[in-house]
Design a protein around this motif. Sequence first.
Motif, PDB file in Angstrom:
ATOM      1  N   GLU A   1     -37.459  18.521  -0.210  1.00  0.00           N
ATOM      2  CA  GLU A   1     -36.579  17.505  -0.798  1.00  0.00           C
ATOM      3  C   GLU A   1     -36.386  16.435   0.270  1.00  0.00           C
ATOM      4  OE1 GLU A   1     -31.953  17.085  -2.159  1.00  0.00           O
ATOM      5  OE2 GLU A   1     -32.936  19.013  -2.478  1.00  0.00           O
ATOM      6  N   ASN A   2     -36.901  15.247   0.036  1.00  0.00           N
ATOM      7  CA  ASN A   2     -36.905  14.202   1.053  1.00  0.00           C
ATOM      8  C   ASN A   2     -36.062  13.003   0.637  1.00  0.00           C
ATOM      9  OD1 ASN A   2     -38.831  15.480   2.917  1.00  0.00           O
ATOM     10  ND2 ASN A   2     -40.247  15.239   1.212  1.00  0.00           N
ATOM     11  N   TRP A   3     -35.280  12.534   1.600  1.00  0.00           N
ATOM     12  CA  TRP A   3     -34.409  11.383   1.423  1.00  0.00           C
ATOM     13  C   TRP A   3     -34.679  10.384   2.531  1.00  0.00           C
ATOM     14  CZ3 TRP A   3     -30.164  11.478  -2.186  1.00  0.00           C
ATOM     15  CH2 TRP A   3     -29.985  12.697  -2.847  1.00  0.00           C
ATOM     16  N   ILE A   4     -34.267   9.148   2.310  1.00  0.00           N
ATOM     17  CA  ILE A   4     -34.354   8.114   3.338  1.00  0.00           C
ATOM     18  C   ILE A   4     -33.088   7.261   3.230  1.00  0.00           C
ATOM     19  CG2 ILE A   4     -35.688   6.558   1.843  1.00  0.00           C
ATOM     20  CD1 ILE A   4     -37.167   5.584   4.357  1.00  0.00           C
ATOM     21  N   PHE A   5     -32.454   6.997   4.380  1.00  0.00           N
ATOM     22  CA  PHE A   5     -31.251   6.172   4.349  1.00  0.00           C
ATOM     23  C   PHE A   5     -31.546   4.908   3.549  1.00  0.00           C
ATOM     24  CE2 PHE A   5     -28.255   7.321   8.138  1.00  0.00           C
ATOM     25  CZ  PHE A   5     -28.114   8.601   7.635  1.00  0.00           C
ATOM     26  N   GLY A   6     -30.778   4.692   2.493  1.00  0.00           N
ATOM     27  CA  GLY A   6     -31.008   3.556   1.616  1.00  0.00           C
ATOM     28  C   GLY A   6     -29.877   2.549   1.636  1.00  0.00           C
ATOM     29  N   ASP A   7     -28.991   2.701   2.583  1.00  0.00           N
ATOM     30  CA  ASP A   7     -27.835   1.820   2.689  1.00  0.00           C
ATOM     31  C   ASP A   7     -27.918   1.135   4.051  1.00  0.00           C
ATOM     32  OD1 ASP A   7     -25.246   0.775   3.177  1.00  0.00           O
ATOM     33  OD2 ASP A   7     -24.299   2.342   1.991  1.00  0.00           O
TER      34      ASP A   7
END
Length: 165
Positions: A105-111
């Motif tokens: 499960e991969n996320w990337i700072f989007g803020d």
Amino acid sequence: MKRHLLAALVLLVTLPSALAAGEDAPKPFERGSWQKLLHAHAGHPTLVHFWGVTCGPCKVELPQLGRFMKDHPDVDVVTISADLVPNLPEATRSMLDQTGLASAENWIFGDGFAERLRFEIDPAWQGDIPRTMLIARDGTITTIEGSAEIADLNKWSDAQATTIR
């Protein structure tokens, strides 16, 4: 006519990259994402790894985490690219592919306001990466600042496996 031709050309140029982004693209990590993540993994041993494309130690650690994920299918592995360099989704996905973490499960700072995101995760976190948070079945969180030792991760995983019995 020129407008339609231009629109068709733009579609042809952007469509392949849009398709390539697909389902395996990291999700944007925004306000509230941390609570959603904790809720989604409640009751499951979960390893959350914060890393970045421009982080030297991360480049060494990610392949080890890819092997850990393969060897420990009972542990949920989540990666969050918390790099201070913005707009690196292609490089992020490429590194995840190369290190065996594409199926995590991969996320990337989007803020653009990374400090707010870090504060939601841990008010004391100043943004240093790599950083690993081990979330036990009971919700207890152990934080590892800097590179994690695989032996320590294996020991934690083994302890999680014994808590079900």
